[in-house]
Design a protein around this motif. Structure first.
Motif, PDB file in Angstrom:
ATOM      1  N   LEU A 144       0.989  -0.991   0.017  1.00 60.85           N
ATOM      2  CA  LEU A 144      -0.047  -0.097   0.005  1.00 60.85           C
ATOM      3  C   LEU A 144       0.895   1.332  -0.011  1.00 60.85           C
ATOM      4  CD1 LEU A 144      -2.870  -1.015   2.371  1.00 60.85           C
ATOM      5  CD2 LEU A 144      -2.920  -1.048  -0.188  1.00 60.85           C
ATOM      6  N   ILE A 145       1.900   1.211   0.799  1.00 63.23           N
ATOM      7  CA  ILE A 145       2.801   2.479   0.771  1.00 63.23           C
ATOM      8  C   ILE A 145       3.414   2.553  -0.563  1.00 63.23           C
ATOM      9  CG2 ILE A 145       4.983   3.222   1.649  1.00 63.23           C
ATOM     10  CD1 ILE A 145       4.357   1.867   4.308  1.00 63.23           C
ATOM     11  N   ILE A 146       3.975   1.574  -1.168  1.00 69.43           N
ATOM     12  CA  ILE A 146       4.583   1.707  -2.657  1.00 69.43           C
ATOM     13  C   ILE A 146       3.625   1.996  -3.533  1.00 69.43           C
ATOM     14  CG2 ILE A 146       5.540   0.047  -4.541  1.00 69.43           C
ATOM     15  CD1 ILE A 146       6.923  -1.339  -2.304  1.00 69.43           C
ATOM     16  N   VAL A 147       2.078   1.550  -3.849  1.00 66.31           N
ATOM     17  CA  VAL A 147       1.386   2.035  -4.575  1.00 66.31           C
ATOM     18  C   VAL A 147       0.897   3.497  -4.170  1.00 66.31           C
ATOM     19  CG1 VAL A 147      -1.210   1.825  -5.221  1.00 66.31           C
ATOM     20  CG2 VAL A 147       0.256  -0.089  -4.800  1.00 66.31           C
ATOM     21  N   GLY A 148       0.842   3.956  -3.154  1.00 69.97           N
ATOM     22  CA  GLY A 148       0.854   5.506  -2.742  1.00 69.97           C
ATOM     23  C   GLY A 148       2.043   6.185  -3.412  1.00 69.97           C
ATOM     24  N   ILE A 149       3.132   5.698  -3.303  1.00 72.56           N
ATOM     25  CA  ILE A 149       4.552   6.364  -3.774  1.00 72.56           C
ATOM     26  C   ILE A 149       4.471   6.562  -5.190  1.00 72.56           C
ATOM     27  CG2 ILE A 149       6.840   6.349  -4.017  1.00 72.56           C
ATOM     28  CD1 ILE A 149       6.873   5.004  -1.124  1.00 72.56           C
ATOM     29  N   LEU A 150       3.835   5.399  -5.980  1.00 65.91           N
ATOM     30  CA  LEU A 150       3.768   5.314  -7.160  1.00 65.91           C
ATOM     31  C   LEU A 150       2.767   6.421  -7.966  1.00 65.91           C
ATOM     32  CD1 LEU A 150       4.239   1.347  -7.931  1.00 65.91           C
ATOM     33  CD2 LEU A 150       5.821   3.394  -8.441  1.00 65.91           C
ATOM     34  N   THR A 151       1.762   6.280  -7.165  1.00 67.12           N
ATOM     35  CA  THR A 151       0.582   7.235  -7.705  1.00 67.12           C
ATOM     36  C   THR A 151       1.057   8.681  -7.422  1.00 67.12           C
ATOM     37  OG1 THR A 151      -0.560   7.281  -5.588  1.00 67.12           O
ATOM     38  CG2 THR A 151      -1.277   5.642  -7.207  1.00 67.12           C
ATOM     39  N   VAL A 152       1.476   9.165  -6.351  1.00 65.82           N
ATOM     40  CA  VAL A 152       2.128  10.133  -6.374  1.00 65.82           C
ATOM     41  C   VAL A 152       3.129  10.713  -7.337  1.00 65.82           C
ATOM     42  CG1 VAL A 152       3.561  11.874  -4.746  1.00 65.82           C
ATOM     43  CG2 VAL A 152       1.365  10.473  -3.821  1.00 65.82           C
ATOM     44  N   GLN A 153       3.936   9.686  -7.463  1.00 66.63           N
ATOM     45  CA  GLN A 153       5.073   9.987  -8.677  1.00 66.63           C
ATOM     46  C   GLN A 153       4.546  10.145 -10.064  1.00 66.63           C
ATOM     47  OE1 GLN A 153       8.210  10.138  -8.187  1.00 66.63           O
ATOM     48  NE2 GLN A 153       9.166  10.643 -10.257  1.00 66.63           N
ATOM     49  N   GLU A 154       3.428   9.618 -10.401  1.00 70.97           N
ATOM     50  CA  GLU A 154       2.882   9.520 -11.640  1.00 70.97           C
ATOM     51  C   GLU A 154       1.978  11.009 -11.638  1.00 70.97           C
ATOM     52  OE1 GLU A 154      -0.584   9.520 -14.407  1.00 70.97           O
ATOM     53  OE2 GLU A 154      -0.620   9.699 -12.114  1.00 70.97           O
ATOM     54  N   ARG A 155       1.396  11.365 -10.607  1.00 72.75           N
ATOM     55  CA  ARG A 155       0.540  12.464 -10.487  1.00 72.75           C
ATOM     56  C   ARG A 155       1.523  13.907 -10.668  1.00 72.75           C
ATOM     57  NH1 ARG A 155      -2.014  12.314  -5.713  1.00 72.75           N
ATOM     58  NH2 ARG A 155      -3.275  10.881  -6.259  1.00 72.75           N
ATOM     59  N   LEU A 156       2.809  13.806  -9.801  1.00 71.87           N
ATOM     60  CA  LEU A 156       3.801  14.890  -9.839  1.00 71.87           C
ATOM     61  C   LEU A 156       4.222  14.910 -11.406  1.00 71.87           C
ATOM     62  CD1 LEU A 156       5.445  14.523  -6.375  1.00 71.87           C
ATOM     63  CD2 LEU A 156       3.825  16.326  -7.311  1.00 71.87           C
ATOM     64  N   HIS A 157       4.750  13.687 -11.717  1.00 69.82           N
ATOM     65  CA  HIS A 157       5.407  13.741 -13.311  1.00 69.82           C
ATOM     66  C   HIS A 157       4.375  14.571 -14.273  1.00 69.82           C
ATOM     67  CE1 HIS A 157       7.568  12.421 -16.882  1.00 69.82           C
ATOM     68  NE2 HIS A 157       6.375  12.018 -17.329  1.00 69.82           N
ATOM     69  N   HIS A 158       3.058  14.358 -14.112  1.00 72.23           N
ATOM     70  CA  HIS A 158       2.336  15.069 -15.146  1.00 72.23           C
ATOM     71  C   HIS A 158       1.867  16.435 -14.825  1.00 72.23           C
ATOM     72  CE1 HIS A 158       1.745  11.445 -17.657  1.00 72.23           C
ATOM     73  NE2 HIS A 158       1.687  10.949 -16.607  1.00 72.23           N
ATOM     74  N   LEU A 159       1.967  16.694 -13.486  1.00 72.63           N
ATOM     75  CA  LEU A 159       1.659  17.997 -13.286  1.00 72.63           C
ATOM     76  C   LEU A 159       2.888  18.965 -13.405  1.00 72.63           C
ATOM     77  CD1 LEU A 159      -0.470  17.549  -9.923  1.00 72.63           C
ATOM     78  CD2 LEU A 159      -1.215  18.485 -11.982  1.00 72.63           C
ATOM     79  N   SER A 160       4.105  18.599 -13.103  1.00 71.57           N
ATOM     80  CA  SER A 160       5.306  19.113 -13.281  1.00 71.57           C
ATOM     81  C   SER A 160       6.303  18.291 -13.661  1.00 71.57           C
ATOM     82  CB  SER A 160       5.444  19.881 -12.107  1.00 71.57           C
ATOM     83  OG  SER A 160       6.783  20.647 -12.222  1.00 71.57           O
ATOM     84  N   PRO A 161       6.573  18.233 -14.960  1.00 77.00           N
ATOM     85  CA  PRO A 161       7.688  17.111 -15.394  1.00 77.00           C
ATOM     86  C   PRO A 161       9.092  17.630 -15.013  1.00 77.00           C
ATOM     87  CG  PRO A 161       6.344  17.579 -17.287  1.00 77.00           C
ATOM     88  CD  PRO A 161       5.921  18.402 -15.975  1.00 77.00           C
ATOM     89  N   THR A 162       9.089  18.784 -14.693  1.00 79.85           N
ATOM     90  CA  THR A 162      10.339  19.688 -14.149  1.00 79.85           C
ATOM     91  C   THR A 162      10.622  19.231 -12.776  1.00 79.85           C
ATOM     92  OG1 THR A 162       9.960  21.481 -15.238  1.00 79.85           O
ATOM     93  CG2 THR A 162      11.708  21.767 -13.715  1.00 79.85           C
ATOM     94  N   LEU A 163       9.789  19.099 -12.147  1.00 89.35           N
ATOM     95  CA  LEU A 163       9.823  18.436 -10.607  1.00 89.35           C
ATOM     96  C   LEU A 163      10.269  17.137 -10.366  1.00 89.35           C
ATOM     97  CD1 LEU A 163       7.336  20.790  -8.507  1.00 89.35           C
ATOM     98  CD2 LEU A 163       9.864  21.018  -8.591  1.00 89.35           C
ATOM     99  N   ALA A 164       9.522  16.413 -11.421  1.00 88.90           N
ATOM    100  CA  ALA A 164       9.551  14.875 -11.520  1.00 88.90           C
ATOM    101  C   ALA A 164       9.475  14.390 -12.923  1.00 88.90           C
ATOM    102  CB  ALA A 164       8.248  14.299 -10.945  1.00 88.90           C
TER     103      ALA A 164
END
Length: 125
Positions: free
Chosen positions: A36-56
C-alpha cells in the motif's frame, strides 16, 4: 499560480507519505502494508510527473530504490529479503502497475509505473 499549486501538492503529498512510512515501518508492517505504501508512492510520482515534469522528470521508479527506502529500518537482511519478495510479487501482479525494463543513468533496470485511473491523467482540467 500553477507553480504554487504544484508546490502545495508536492508538500502535502510528501508529508502524507512521510507520515504513512514513518507510522508503518517501526511497527514491522506486513507485506500488504508495504504494498500500500509503494502504490501510494507510485501514484504520487505519476501525478507529480504529469503536473510538473520539471519537478518529477520520470513517471516511474526503480523497485530497488523503493526497497531501500521502505525497508531501511528492517535490521534483519533475511526478513528484508523475504518481505521484499512478497511485496514485489504483489505489486507486479497489480494491473494498475506497469513493470518494465528501462535504461536509467546508463544501466538497464526494472521500473514500476502507476497506470491506474487515480493518477493525474484522470484529473486533468
Amino acid at each position: 499560480e500553477d507553480k504554487v499549486k504544484v508546490a502545495e501538492l508536492v508538500g502535502i503529498t510528501l508529508q502524507q507519505l512521510r507520515d504513512q512510512v514513518g507510522f508503518l515501518i517501526p511497527l514491522r508492517a506486513s507485506p500488504l502494508a508495504y504494498v500500500l505504501i509503494i502504490v501510494g508512492i507510485l501514484t504520487v510520482q505519476e501525478r507529480l510527473h504529469h503536473l510538473s515534469p520539471t519537478l518529477a522528470p520520470l513517471a516511474s521508479l526503480a523497485p530497488l530504490h523503493l526497497r531501500d527506502l521502505i525497508l531501511q529500518s528492517e535490521p534483519s537482511p533475511a526478513r528484508r529479503e523475504r518481505l521484499w519478495k512478497q511485496v514485489e510479487r504483489v505489486v507486479e501482479e497489480n494491473s494498475n502497475v506497469r513493470a518494465e525494463m528501462r535504461e536509467r543513468e546508463g544501466e538497464e533496470m526494472t521500473v514500476w509505473e502507476w497506470v491506474g485511473v487515480r493518477g493525474a491523467r484522470a484529473h486533468k482540467p
